[in-house]
Motif scaffolding. Sequence first.
Motif: not given
Length: 326
Positions: A141, A144, A148
């Motif tokens: 993904d 995401t 991060q």
Amino acid sequence: TITTSTAVGSVTKMMDLMNTEQYLTMRRKAYANDGITTYPANAYDVNGTWDQNRYTDWQNVLIGGTSEVNTIQANITGGNQQTSFLVSGNYRTETSVFPGDFLYKRGGARVNWNHRSDDNKFSVQFSGSYMVQNNDLPWIDYVTLSRQLAPNAPALYDANGNLNWDNNTWTNPLSNNVRKCLTFTTDLIANTVMSYKLADNLVLKSSFGVSDLSNEDSRSTPSTTYNPSFNLSSQYSSIYLNNLRRRSWIMEPQLSWNKEFDNATVDVLMGATFQSQTSKKQLAYATGFSSNSLLYDLSAASQVLIRNNEEIDYKYQAFFGRANYN
């Protein structure tokens, strides 16, 4: 008629993330709030292992690309008072905004044919479609992940153009691109309706339909996705294979009769339904391959686990009748 189009796409709105200075200030404050003055050895972003002045906009790197969509469609139509037809075909390709050569392909064809006899006693309508989809998706993904990663995380590539592992201090996100999440789907649907006027008030009608769906999913993890310093061979490669096949057919004959009298109308209908569907599913997990080039050959794996293997047969029969008197 032939229609073609080309379009481009991109992410229209990114999240407002901290730059390196703001991020490191937040991290240091968090440790201070916990009373920690000596940063842990694995806190590479703040303990000086990673460049404190480096900044990477990971949203722009991982989801900031431009996708391209190409479509082409062709239609042929024709006929006369008794017969008409339509034949069409389409093809579509679409890339992604992620780094890597991800591609979605879809192609299909459709046929419609209608015919009526000169005496209008016999008629037939046929429609059929066939579609093929081939989807190459990213394993990870990236949306995401792009929000991060620390802004001072290492560069993706080293000076030699190879994936950068920065002395084993991080997992390079692009190492996931050698993992494959593939889907191949075919779908066939066909239906025919025929009717014949046996007499002035008596009509025989029947419909026939078939469908055939095949779906093959795979998620592979070759050993090359791991850090080369681990020296992992293809014995550590693995794959999930999920196959689905569903076939069905249906037939519905009907006989109808109607009659008008001076002050009344009578309608009578008799019919039947015959239907059959077979579904087969199998989910397998394999690991320990003799070579990464044989990753999709289960016979080359040292361990194969069948997680699910089932076959379902469904059959249905019905007879019906109806009479209306007005």
